[in-house]
Enzyme design. Structure first.
Site, PDB file in Angstrom:
ATOM      1  N   HIS A 244      33.723 -48.039  47.976  1.00 53.05           N
ATOM      2  CA  HIS A 244      32.999 -47.350  48.287  1.00 53.05           C
ATOM      3  C   HIS A 244      31.493 -47.843  47.128  1.00 53.05           C
ATOM      4  O   HIS A 244      30.592 -48.402  47.151  1.00 53.05           O
ATOM      5  CB  HIS A 244      32.282 -46.234  49.394  1.00 53.05           C
ATOM      6  CG  HIS A 244      33.107 -46.392  49.959  1.00 53.05           C
ATOM      7  ND1 HIS A 244      33.818 -46.158  51.585  1.00 53.05           N
ATOM      8  CD2 HIS A 244      34.521 -45.408  49.788  1.00 53.05           C
ATOM      9  CE1 HIS A 244      34.217 -45.818  52.009  1.00 53.05           C
ATOM     10  NE2 HIS A 244      34.998 -45.321  51.587  1.00 53.05           N
TER      11      HIS A 244
HETATM   12  C1  BDR Z   1      31.978 -41.437  49.992  1.00 50.25           C
HETATM   13  O1  BDR Z   1      32.985 -40.358  49.640  1.00 50.25           O
HETATM   14  C2  BDR Z   1      33.696 -39.853  48.648  1.00 50.25           C
HETATM   15  O2  BDR Z   1      34.687 -39.864  49.131  1.00 50.25           O
HETATM   16  C3  BDR Z   1      33.994 -41.664  47.673  1.00 50.25           C
HETATM   17  O3  BDR Z   1      33.635 -41.435  46.698  1.00 50.25           O
HETATM   18  C4  BDR Z   1      32.416 -42.180  48.206  1.00 50.25           C
HETATM   19  O4  BDR Z   1      30.768 -41.400  47.708  1.00 50.25           O
HETATM   20  C5  BDR Z   1      32.128 -42.472  50.977  1.00 50.25           C
HETATM   21  O5  BDR Z   1      32.637 -41.714  52.156  1.00 50.25           O
END
Ligand code: BDR
Ligand code: CA
Length: 314
Positions: A244
């Site tokens: 992400h």
């Molecule tokens: C986001 O949530 C977190 O767990 C990850 O680091 C990312 O920023 C993804 O939904």
């Protein structure tokens, strides 16, 4: 040569946050990291603040200033994601406890002072976690909103739905009131939702290319990715998990990797069922103000090529 772009990275590391930080550290010609601000999210604040410093030390960047920020969302009880990131938030590699100190002062004040101190329109905010610090800074010092060059965030999801509830993505879900403040603020927003990040799977061949770099940061990164993806592989049945947060930094380096459009985005803050949902007017069916550039497509091979090339520079 143009001056590197000044950025503040607001983060809750998290293995994928770490990947984003590494991508920035590997891009010193283009990006000047003025500071890293931490927020409670994937794990509590004490751990995100620890993890941010571990990542700096892993990359031999003890010169980077790390400030601790909000330890809880504006109005709600903190929700964390140890089920994804492990007990420490950075599970996977064996890394030493950090020795560099946190900076004195609160992350929110650092954000305010930096935006006031640097020339208007030169500082970009990169947010990789819940938007608590940014919302608190905007509320405390509304004059800074107009001074931000751009806020590039990982958060939200629309066509893909949510990843913590059927409707909500984790970063927005943890502090929807903060997200609401930010989306209403008028700051220029670029949003990297799950619609984009779910196209970025840490496939074996991609991870193997990072492993081939052979440096300590790259090797630790691979161990983090291997830990992080196990949860998503089970959940999505895919070859690798979605990566992400590095989308935010990749956008600053190579915006053409991404495609999206200007839309109105509103945050659901009242419904129990859909709280934290990012309601994106993708088809422009309302005349609500277009307040964010929402990305939908990414050149996945180009993204992983960039990541690998920049990791190799650290
Ligand atoms: C986001 O949530 C977190 O767990 C990850 O680091 C990312 O920023 C993804 O939904
Ligand atoms: Ca994150």
């Amino acid at each position: 040569m143009t001056e590197p772009r000044k950025i503040i990275i607001d983060t809750d590391p998290g293995q994928d946050d770490a990947a984003a930080i590494l991508l920035a550290f590997g891009s010193r010609e283009e990006l000047d990291v003025l500071g890293i601000t931490t927020v409670a999210g994937n794990v509590p604040l004490s751990l995100t603040s620890r993890n941010a410093r571990i990542v700096c030390e892993l990359c031999d960047r003890r010169d980077v200033k790390v400030f601790a920020g909000a330890d809880a969302p504006i109005k709600r009880k903190l929700v964390t994601a140890e089920h994804v990131h492990g007990k420490t938030g950075l599970d996977g590699p064996e890394l030493p406890e950090p020795t560099m100190a946190l900076q004195p002062g609160h992350a929110v004040d650092f954000i305010i002072e930096t935006l006031r101190g640097e020339p208007e329109g030169t500082v970009t905010l990169c947010t990789l976690g819940p938007l608590t610090n940014i919302a608190l800074a905007f509320q405390k010092a509304p004059d800074i909103v107009g001074r931000v060059r751009e806020l590039v965030m990982m958060g939200g999801g629309f066509f893909e739905g949510g990843n913590i509830t059927p409707a909500a993505e984790f970063n927005i879900y943890v502090d929807p009131e903060a997200a609401d403040v930010v989306f209403r603020s008028g700051v220029p927003i670029v949003m990297m939702p799950l619609d984009v990040t779910h196209q970025l799977l840490t496939r074996k061949d991609r991870v193997a290319r990072i492993a081939a770099i052979g440096t300590a940061p790259a090797t630790a990164m691979v161990e983090m990715l291997e830990f992080f993806e196990r949860f998503d592989i089970e959940k999505y049945g895919s070859d690798g998990g979605p990566l992400h947060d590095p989308t935010v930094v990749a956008y600053l380096l190579k915006p053409d990797l991404f495609q999206g459009r200007e839309c109105n985005v509103e945050i659901e803050i009242t419904s129990d069922l859909t709280v934290g949902m990012t309601v994106v007017d993708w088809w422009h069916v309302t005349d609500r103000k277009r307040n964010a550039k929402v990305m939908r497509h990414v050149d996945a091979d180009g993204f992983f090529a960039l990541l690998t090339e920049r990791f190799a520079r650290i």
